[in-house]
Design an enzyme around this catalytic site. Sequence first.
Site, PDB file in Angstrom:
ATOM      1  N   SER A 106     -27.716 -18.261   1.275  1.00  0.00           N
ATOM      2  CA  SER A 106     -27.095 -18.611   0.008  1.00  0.00           C
ATOM      3  C   SER A 106     -28.068 -19.503  -0.763  1.00  0.00           C
ATOM      4  O   SER A 106     -29.217 -19.656  -0.350  1.00  0.00           O
ATOM      5  CB  SER A 106     -25.797 -19.343   0.323  1.00  0.00           C
ATOM      6  OG  SER A 106     -25.084 -19.501  -0.846  1.00  0.00           O
ATOM      7  N   LEU A 107     -27.626 -20.094  -1.850  1.00  0.00           N
ATOM      8  CA  LEU A 107     -28.481 -21.017  -2.603  1.00  0.00           C
ATOM      9  C   LEU A 107     -27.751 -22.339  -2.765  1.00  0.00           C
ATOM     10  O   LEU A 107     -26.530 -22.353  -2.933  1.00  0.00           O
ATOM     11  CB  LEU A 107     -28.761 -20.453  -4.002  1.00  0.00           C
ATOM     12  CG  LEU A 107     -29.766 -19.305  -4.114  1.00  0.00           C
ATOM     13  CD1 LEU A 107     -29.732 -18.722  -5.525  1.00  0.00           C
ATOM     14  CD2 LEU A 107     -31.167 -19.792  -3.778  1.00  0.00           C
ATOM     15  N   ARG A 146     -24.032  -8.436   2.141  1.00  0.00           N
ATOM     16  CA  ARG A 146     -24.404  -9.669   2.816  1.00  0.00           C
ATOM     17  C   ARG A 146     -23.524  -9.951   4.041  1.00  0.00           C
ATOM     18  O   ARG A 146     -23.983 -10.435   5.061  1.00  0.00           O
ATOM     19  CB  ARG A 146     -24.301 -10.846   1.859  1.00  0.00           C
ATOM     20  CG  ARG A 146     -24.783 -12.102   2.563  1.00  0.00           C
ATOM     21  CD  ARG A 146     -24.266 -13.416   2.002  1.00  0.00           C
ATOM     22  NE  ARG A 146     -23.927 -13.359   0.633  1.00  0.00           N
ATOM     23  CZ  ARG A 146     -24.531 -14.069  -0.314  1.00  0.00           C
ATOM     24  NH1 ARG A 146     -25.526 -14.852   0.010  1.00  0.00           N
ATOM     25  NH2 ARG A 146     -24.117 -14.003  -1.555  1.00  0.00           N
ATOM     26  N   LYS A 175     -29.745 -16.050 -12.850  1.00  0.00           N
ATOM     27  CA  LYS A 175     -28.917 -15.846 -11.653  1.00  0.00           C
ATOM     28  C   LYS A 175     -27.888 -14.789 -12.021  1.00  0.00           C
ATOM     29  O   LYS A 175     -27.019 -15.010 -12.868  1.00  0.00           O
ATOM     30  CB  LYS A 175     -28.236 -17.150 -11.239  1.00  0.00           C
ATOM     31  CG  LYS A 175     -27.420 -16.993  -9.969  1.00  0.00           C
ATOM     32  CD  LYS A 175     -27.031 -18.346  -9.415  1.00  0.00           C
ATOM     33  CE  LYS A 175     -26.384 -18.258  -8.059  1.00  0.00           C
ATOM     34  NZ  LYS A 175     -25.327 -17.305  -7.919  1.00  0.00           N
ATOM     35  N   ASP A 233       0.835  -1.199   0.000  1.00  0.00           N
ATOM     36  CA  ASP A 233       0.000   0.000   0.000  1.00  0.00           C
ATOM     37  C   ASP A 233       0.869   1.248   0.000  1.00  0.00           C
ATOM     38  O   ASP A 233       0.578   2.234  -0.673  1.00  0.00           O
ATOM     39  CB  ASP A 233      -0.896   0.026   1.239  1.00  0.00           C
ATOM     40  CG  ASP A 233      -1.938  -1.068   1.187  1.00  0.00           C
ATOM     41  OD1 ASP A 233      -2.615  -1.290   2.184  1.00  0.00           O
ATOM     42  OD2 ASP A 233      -2.041  -1.722   0.120  1.00  0.00           O
ATOM     43  N   GLU A 281     -29.357  -7.978  -6.361  1.00  0.00           N
ATOM     44  CA  GLU A 281     -27.955  -7.980  -6.777  1.00  0.00           C
ATOM     45  C   GLU A 281     -27.582  -6.651  -7.389  1.00  0.00           C
ATOM     46  O   GLU A 281     -28.376  -6.048  -8.118  1.00  0.00           O
ATOM     47  CB  GLU A 281     -27.689  -9.040  -7.863  1.00  0.00           C
ATOM     48  CG  GLU A 281     -28.010 -10.448  -7.492  1.00  0.00           C
ATOM     49  CD  GLU A 281     -27.145 -10.985  -6.379  1.00  0.00           C
ATOM     50  OE1 GLU A 281     -27.712 -11.345  -5.324  1.00  0.00           O
ATOM     51  OE2 GLU A 281     -25.919 -11.053  -6.565  1.00  0.00           O
ATOM     52  N   CYS A 331      18.258 -21.299 -17.284  1.00  0.00           N
ATOM     53  CA  CYS A 331      17.368 -20.325 -16.635  1.00  0.00           C
ATOM     54  C   CYS A 331      17.282 -19.068 -17.505  1.00  0.00           C
ATOM     55  O   CYS A 331      18.313 -18.527 -17.902  1.00  0.00           O
ATOM     56  CB  CYS A 331      17.927 -19.976 -15.258  1.00  0.00           C
ATOM     57  SG  CYS A 331      17.152 -18.533 -14.514  1.00  0.00           S
ATOM     58  N   GLU A 371     -35.817 -17.630 -13.119  1.00  0.00           N
ATOM     59  CA  GLU A 371     -35.211 -16.337 -13.469  1.00  0.00           C
ATOM     60  C   GLU A 371     -33.689 -16.475 -13.608  1.00  0.00           C
ATOM     61  O   GLU A 371     -33.116 -17.470 -13.160  1.00  0.00           O
ATOM     62  CB  GLU A 371     -35.549 -15.285 -12.415  1.00  0.00           C
ATOM     63  CG  GLU A 371     -34.983 -15.628 -11.042  1.00  0.00           C
ATOM     64  CD  GLU A 371     -35.510 -14.725  -9.938  1.00  0.00           C
ATOM     65  OE1 GLU A 371     -35.441 -13.506 -10.121  1.00  0.00           O
ATOM     66  OE2 GLU A 371     -35.969 -15.255  -8.913  1.00  0.00           O
TER      67      GLU A 371
HETATM   68  S1  IVH Z   1     -32.704 -15.826  -4.557  1.00  0.00           S
HETATM   69  C1  IVH Z   1     -32.565 -16.959   0.202  1.00  0.00           C
HETATM   70  N1  IVH Z   1     -32.401 -15.064  -7.030  1.00  0.00           N
HETATM   71  O1  IVH Z   1     -26.889 -15.734  -5.717  1.00  0.00           O
HETATM   72  C2  IVH Z   1     -31.624 -16.666  -0.929  1.00  0.00           C
HETATM   73  N2  IVH Z   1     -30.488 -15.081  -5.644  1.00  0.00           N
HETATM   74  O2  IVH Z   1     -25.263 -17.970  -4.950  1.00  0.00           O
HETATM   75  C3  IVH Z   1     -32.452 -16.371  -2.117  1.00  0.00           C
HETATM   76  N3  IVH Z   1     -28.447 -14.319  -6.764  1.00  0.00           N
HETATM   77  O3  IVH Z   1     -27.309 -15.295  -2.271  1.00  0.00           O
HETATM   78  C4  IVH Z   1     -31.637 -15.867  -3.199  1.00  0.00           C
HETATM   79  N4  IVH Z   1     -29.348 -13.904  -8.705  1.00  0.00           N
HETATM   80  O4  IVH Z   1     -27.135 -13.143  -3.773  1.00  0.00           O
HETATM   81  C5  IVH Z   1     -31.782 -15.276  -5.857  1.00  0.00           C
HETATM   82  N5  IVH Z   1     -32.303 -14.368  -9.226  1.00  0.00           N
HETATM   83  C6  IVH Z   1     -31.703 -14.597  -8.070  1.00  0.00           C
HETATM   84  C7  IVH Z   1     -30.329 -14.362  -7.900  1.00  0.00           C
HETATM   85  C8  IVH Z   1     -29.750 -14.627  -6.663  1.00  0.00           C
HETATM   86  C9  IVH Z   1     -28.230 -13.885  -7.999  1.00  0.00           C
HETATM   87  C10 IVH Z   1     -27.400 -14.428  -5.720  1.00  0.00           C
HETATM   88  C11 IVH Z   1     -27.900 -14.158  -4.318  1.00  0.00           C
HETATM   89  C12 IVH Z   1     -27.634 -15.455  -3.596  1.00  0.00           C
HETATM   90  C13 IVH Z   1     -26.495 -16.021  -4.394  1.00  0.00           C
HETATM   91  C14 IVH Z   1     -26.302 -17.501  -4.178  1.00  0.00           C
END
Ligand code: IVH
Length: 701
Positions: free
Chosen positions: A80-81, A128, A107, A32, A165, A398, A105
Amino acid sequence: MSNDAERIDELRIQIERFRTAYYQEDQTLVSDAEYDLLEKELKELEGKHPELIENSPTQRVGGAAAEVFSPVTHLDPMMSLDNAFSVEEFLAWCQRAGSGPYLCEPKIDGLALSLTYENGVLVKAATRGDGSVGEDVTQNALTIQNIPHRLKGEKHPVVVEIRGEVFFESKDFEELNAGIVAAGGKPFANPRNCASGSLRQKDASVTASRPLKMLVHGFGAWQSDLESQSQVYELLTAWGLPTTKRYLVAQDEKEAFDFIQNLQATRHDIEHEIDGAVIKVDSLSAQAELGKTSRAPRWAIAYKYPPEQVNTKLLDIKVSIGRTGRATPYAVLVPVQVAGSEVEFATLHNQDQVKAKGVLIGDTVVLRKAGDVIPEILGPVVALRDGTEKEFQMPSRCPECQSELAPAAEGDVDLRCPNSRSCPAQLRERIAYIGSRSALDIEALGYVSASALTQPLEPKDPPLTSEAGLFSLKLENLLPIKSLVLDPDTGLPKHDSEGKPKIVDFFQKKDGSPSEVALKLLANLEEAKTKPLWRILVSLSIRHVGPVAARALADHFGSTTAIFEASAEELAEVEGVGPTLASSISEWISEPWHKEILKSWEEAGVQLHTPGHLGPGSVTKDGLFKGLSIVVTGSMESMTREEIEALVIEQGGKAASSVSKKTAFVVAGPGAGSKLSKAEELGIEVITEQAFLQRLAQSTQ
Ligand code: IVH
């Protein structure tokens, strides 16, 4: 004037390079302090020449690290998912989740944001974080154009958390890059990290200058009487919140899977990057019944698309020499966009890998990259060969010091440069490592200073021909140094438009007085002399001795003398030090020039012992984690994995490398793999980096 203009150009190129590395490649090429000094010099020169200021990096987003934001506890945790990677996994989820309808939908490949509205007014925006506690980025979010400060309509809930997002649309991201290129800089490679960096700026005017967008896809805390996710989206749209146009309510799993496939086929036609599809059970009462695990809701699944592949031309295969002399071939490619980032280099590991992949210089090759994963060459497109392609020959010498490369031991695939003492590449890497956070953490000793100190510039020797002289450097040694400008990607010298290597004064100002880097470096080196023993041990670049082993050794033995006098058996008995490490320590000290380093450092005043230590075996540590075995896995956000492990050891714990029944808990970050699965299998507690740091903070309050 022309000198100043040239220097301004040079500084801008360097600054853009370092910013790019920092923001998109997660790499810190300079400390830095070094970075700040370069920026300061540039600002001073621009002050003298205001006509040259346009398009300068000093006028755009700062390169500063994300600073500290206030914590925000989410009313409802941000989850998360779970992922599905195949049709089978997807159908298995449908079985568990019920027969539909499903809301489908895209992602979005962005970063999650939670907006809290009270009676229709935006009062808080938070990242988050660890899911429970995020960072307050309200001021930044207020600058994002499509986030309403006040909801439309009436009868808004007293409080509602809206989740979505933040991202760049591809065209905006490209425009931003074009501006950077026009200013002579290197473009950002990855919209996601750039979005994250742009949102988490302490100065919200920086966020405002970036065309970020948001799309919302759900809610946290909210007492609602709606029946379905799709009704929620209709209401959110009516409130003026940005929802995706691209959602579809599928009646059954077949329709949902058609959506997944169609989206995959058209993913590049979408305004922004996506990394999959999200399928949610549409009915809110069914969602409530399905509930959630500790990590993710059971009513939603992310269908992830496979890593992307592209073709590009393999221009050359070069070899780089690392800190321990390892010679690594790497591919130089025609730069290409893949999975959202630009790739120009890819490691080929060793000559056997090059053979196994069957690639020839000049080939069109298939390159694969998935998200944050390191780009990989899969193989050649043989059908496109025209006969001009050439086989790669691993050089026998080298590329930097011309020593003959050889395997370290019989049967080793990796070749090494044996000239560890004075090969400029190895020395440069070792000196930069001494300054790194894991070792002595010397602010002004980053890659740039290390290069300047070690470059052989005829007819003069560099000030350092080994690390022995580092702590005895004096101002008069530094002042005459002219430094080649090195390309941090390749470590090779840069050239000017006439093909001559670029050379700059590094430690001296135009008027002959010492530069700030020179003064800072000398002051920093002085401070470093009394840093803890384990840091000194790490900075010696002994193979396998990282912060964890070094702490164990320092705690047990208390001095370098005791460590290097110990037999291999005595060393191996120390908790956390195995036989491999023990023999590598014995081997290291058997080299006379290594002994010389210790001697010179001691003479220069470096403290090679822990004051007050009573000798081998005398210290047992108390602390929050006394006697506990803790595993750290995946990537960490606020510090390196080694630094987290160091905290474990500092608190009397053991930083173990594998999960077993004896593991007390696991600290897991993104990318955690088999260790995380093993912990889950054994029912061992898994916590996030944030939670770990909170435990520490609470106990030390
Ligand atoms: S629904 C309860 N829908 O992907 C969590 N998440 O990898 C419901 N994300 O934490 C999340 N597009 O930040 C949802 N159409 C979408 C999304 C989405 C991106 C993000 C979201 C989630 C993360 C998981």
